[in-house]
Design a protein around this motif. Structure first.
Motif, PDB file in Angstrom:
ATOM      1  N   GLY A 160      41.083  39.267  30.734  1.00 61.31           N
ATOM      2  CA  GLY A 160      40.644  38.344  31.628  1.00 61.31           C
ATOM      3  C   GLY A 160      40.393  38.368  33.082  1.00 61.31           C
ATOM      4  N   ALA A 161      39.193  37.903  33.635  1.00 60.68           N
ATOM      5  CA  ALA A 161      38.766  37.897  35.070  1.00 60.68           C
ATOM      6  C   ALA A 161      37.987  36.839  35.367  1.00 60.68           C
ATOM      7  N   GLY A 162      37.875  36.311  36.470  1.00 61.54           N
ATOM      8  CA  GLY A 162      36.961  35.286  36.813  1.00 61.54           C
ATOM      9  C   GLY A 162      35.344  35.557  37.266  1.00 61.54           C
ATOM     10  N   ILE A 163      35.565  36.811  37.729  1.00 62.14           N
ATOM     11  CA  ILE A 163      34.644  37.382  38.374  1.00 62.14           C
ATOM     12  C   ILE A 163      34.349  38.612  38.876  1.00 62.14           C
ATOM     13  N   VAL A 164      33.373  39.623  38.697  1.00 66.10           N
ATOM     14  CA  VAL A 164      33.213  40.952  39.210  1.00 66.10           C
ATOM     15  C   VAL A 164      32.667  40.932  40.591  1.00 66.10           C
TER      16      VAL A 164
ATOM     17  N   GLY B  21      31.365  38.730  29.154  1.00 67.11           N
ATOM     18  CA  GLY B  21      30.811  37.683  29.670  1.00 67.11           C
ATOM     19  C   GLY B  21      31.485  37.295  30.886  1.00 67.11           C
ATOM     20  N   VAL B  22      31.773  38.179  31.742  1.00 70.44           N
ATOM     21  CA  VAL B  22      32.303  37.861  33.206  1.00 70.44           C
ATOM     22  C   VAL B  22      31.104  38.107  34.166  1.00 70.44           C
ATOM     23  N   PRO B  23      31.008  36.893  34.773  1.00 65.46           N
ATOM     24  CA  PRO B  23      29.656  36.790  35.987  1.00 65.46           C
ATOM     25  C   PRO B  23      30.181  37.847  37.009  1.00 65.46           C
ATOM     26  N   THR B  24      28.820  38.304  37.631  1.00 70.46           N
ATOM     27  CA  THR B  24      28.833  39.148  38.584  1.00 70.46           C
ATOM     28  C   THR B  24      28.676  38.536  40.153  1.00 70.46           C
ATOM     29  N   TYR B  25      29.211  39.049  41.182  1.00 66.15           N
ATOM     30  CA  TYR B  25      29.255  38.448  42.677  1.00 66.15           C
ATOM     31  C   TYR B  25      28.814  39.682  43.447  1.00 66.15           C
ATOM     32  N   LEU B  26      27.681  39.469  43.961  1.00 69.60           N
ATOM     33  CA  LEU B  26      27.172  40.677  45.078  1.00 69.60           C
ATOM     34  C   LEU B  26      27.566  40.151  46.481  1.00 69.60           C
TER      35      LEU B  26
ATOM     36  N   TYR C 108      25.675  35.944  41.119  1.00 68.81           N
ATOM     37  CA  TYR C 108      25.814  35.148  42.246  1.00 68.81           C
ATOM     38  C   TYR C 108      25.695  36.098  43.402  1.00 68.81           C
ATOM     39  N   ALA C 109      25.336  35.799  44.466  1.00 68.47           N
ATOM     40  CA  ALA C 109      25.059  36.475  45.779  1.00 68.47           C
ATOM     41  C   ALA C 109      25.517  35.755  46.789  1.00 68.47           C
ATOM     42  N   HIS C 110      26.040  36.489  47.827  1.00 65.76           N
ATOM     43  CA  HIS C 110      26.132  36.165  49.352  1.00 65.76           C
ATOM     44  C   HIS C 110      25.091  36.274  49.990  1.00 65.76           C
ATOM     45  N   PRO C 111      24.615  34.910  50.875  1.00 72.19           N
ATOM     46  CA  PRO C 111      23.533  34.857  51.608  1.00 72.19           C
ATOM     47  C   PRO C 111      23.281  35.998  52.654  1.00 72.19           C
ATOM     48  N   GLU C 112      24.308  36.779  52.951  1.00 73.50           N
ATOM     49  CA  GLU C 112      24.036  37.866  53.914  1.00 73.50           C
ATOM     50  C   GLU C 112      23.682  39.371  53.287  1.00 73.50           C
ATOM     51  N   CYS C 113      23.571  39.075  51.808  1.00 75.45           N
ATOM     52  CA  CYS C 113      23.139  40.319  51.405  1.00 75.45           C
ATOM     53  C   CYS C 113      21.856  40.991  52.013  1.00 75.45           C
ATOM     54  N   VAL C 114      21.702  42.130  52.193  1.00 72.20           N
ATOM     55  CA  VAL C 114      20.385  42.665  52.753  1.00 72.20           C
ATOM     56  C   VAL C 114      19.525  43.119  51.444  1.00 72.20           C
ATOM     57  N   VAL C 115      18.161  43.179  51.666  1.00 76.32           N
ATOM     58  CA  VAL C 115      17.352  43.280  50.697  1.00 76.32           C
ATOM     59  C   VAL C 115      16.647  44.323  50.957  1.00 76.32           C
TER      60      VAL C 115
ATOM     61  N   LEU D 294      19.349  34.793  41.225  1.00 77.80           N
ATOM     62  CA  LEU D 294      20.545  34.962  41.951  1.00 77.80           C
ATOM     63  C   LEU D 294      21.144  33.634  42.506  1.00 77.80           C
ATOM     64  N   HIS D 295      22.161  33.434  42.468  1.00 71.13           N
ATOM     65  CA  HIS D 295      22.875  31.983  42.652  1.00 71.13           C
ATOM     66  C   HIS D 295      23.516  32.053  44.008  1.00 71.13           C
ATOM     67  N   PRO D 296      23.411  31.339  44.879  1.00 75.74           N
ATOM     68  CA  PRO D 296      24.085  31.530  46.204  1.00 75.74           C
ATOM     69  C   PRO D 296      25.712  31.163  45.897  1.00 75.74           C
ATOM     70  N   LEU D 297      26.462  31.766  46.343  1.00 76.33           N
ATOM     71  CA  LEU D 297      28.202  31.749  46.345  1.00 76.33           C
ATOM     72  C   LEU D 297      28.811  32.300  47.660  1.00 76.33           C
ATOM     73  N   GLY D 298      29.931  31.546  47.829  1.00 76.06           N
ATOM     74  CA  GLY D 298      30.749  32.181  48.753  1.00 76.06           C
ATOM     75  C   GLY D 298      31.829  32.888  48.350  1.00 76.06           C
ATOM     76  N   ILE D 299      32.681  33.824  49.224  1.00 82.37           N
ATOM     77  CA  ILE D 299      33.435  34.421  48.658  1.00 82.37           C
ATOM     78  C   ILE D 299      34.945  33.719  48.298  1.00 82.37           C
TER      79      ILE D 299
END
Length: 270
Positions: A27-31, A64-69, A97-104, A199-204
């Motif tokens: 069980g995990a909410g997110i990786v 089925g665990v979502p990912t957060y970058l 999901y990704a943080h807005p400050e992820c560099v590309v 990718l969906h924006p998300l905060g930590i």
């Protein structure tokens, strides 16, 4: 809320993907990817025989665990969609999901990276040529920095940056401009629009019960002077995890330091 962190204790290739997958069974909410980029290669084999080498997508995706970058992750649109197509062929469409400050990373970063390794000759660093370090180097110049926030706002403003990167900036880094970049720029901008939709924006602070999945290993940390320059451009240990947990209001971290019964190392400098 609990936080668990998977960290390689040596040079990588130690089974971080396997351990991440195992923790997600419980069980995990997110990786959360807390360092590096798509140069990671975390192999997981599902019970039904499906096998995948995870790069952008978290190694808990089979569960089925979502990912957060996180903001410490380097996003590569070209490699992201390559991996997304591979997962689709396995019948999977994981949520990321990704943080807005992820560099590309741009195609130019990859080309510059590969050319620099060629120029180094026998003194090569051992780069895999995916432009992670080059992305971070370029991002230190505010006018040339590209983040997920830029992609979500509008990709129209990026064309001039890409022209500058392929021209004067490339000449500064490798002694020559990237030739005839027009078609590559157009294709990359189209890919960035697709990435902004994917990718969906998300905060930590919105991440619950996270498993932090590290890339590479402690001995390849960017601050490890014993093995410089054959290191990676990120903090591979608990440092970023602590910062992210502090931002998320998480006080306790269970760290899993992963190793094999034998030492593995590959690439230049071994």
């Amino acid at each position: 809320m609990r936080a668990r962190a998977v960290i390689g204790s040596s040079f990588g290739d130690c089974g971080k993907g396997l351990v991440t997958d195992w923790l997600c069974r419980d069980g995990a909410g997110i990786v959360i990817r807390f360092n590096g980029g798509c140069q990671a290669g975390h192999t997981v084999v599902h019970e039904d025989g499906r096998r995948h080498i995870f790069q952008h997508f978290g190694a808990g995706s089979f569960r089925g665990v979502p990912t957060y970058l996180s903001q410490y992750f380097v996003v590569n649109p070209i490699m992201y969609f390559h991996e997304k197509e591979t997962l689709a062929a396995l019948g999977m469409s994981p949520t990321v999901y990704a943080h807005p400050e992820c560099v590309v990373t741009t195609f130019a970063d990859m080309l510059i990276n590969q050319e620099l390794e060629i120029q180094r000759g026998k003194d090569r660093h051992g780069s895999v040529g995916l432009g992670v370090n080059e992305t971070i180097e370029r991002s230190s110049v505010p006018e040339l920095r590209i983040t997920m926030a830029d992609l979500w706002n509008s990709t129209k403003s990026l064309e001039n940056k890409l022209v500058e990167i392929c021209g004067k900036y490339a000449a500064f880094r490798i002694g020559k401009e990237i030739e005839h970049p027009e078609a590559m720029i157009a294709a990359f901008l189209s890919g960035c629009e697709s990435l902004a939709d994917s990718l969906h924006p998300l905060g930590i602070g919105q991440c619950k019960d996270p498993v932090f999945e590290g890339a590479q290993g402690l001995l390849l940390d960017q601050d490890n002077k014993d093995f410089f320059p054959h290191v990676t451009r990120s903090h591979t240990g608990i440092k970023n995890v602590r910062t992210l947990c502090s931002q998320a209001g998480i006080a306790d971290i269970d760290a899993y330091y992963v190793s094999r019964t034998y030492l593995t190392r590959h690439g230049a400098g071994h």
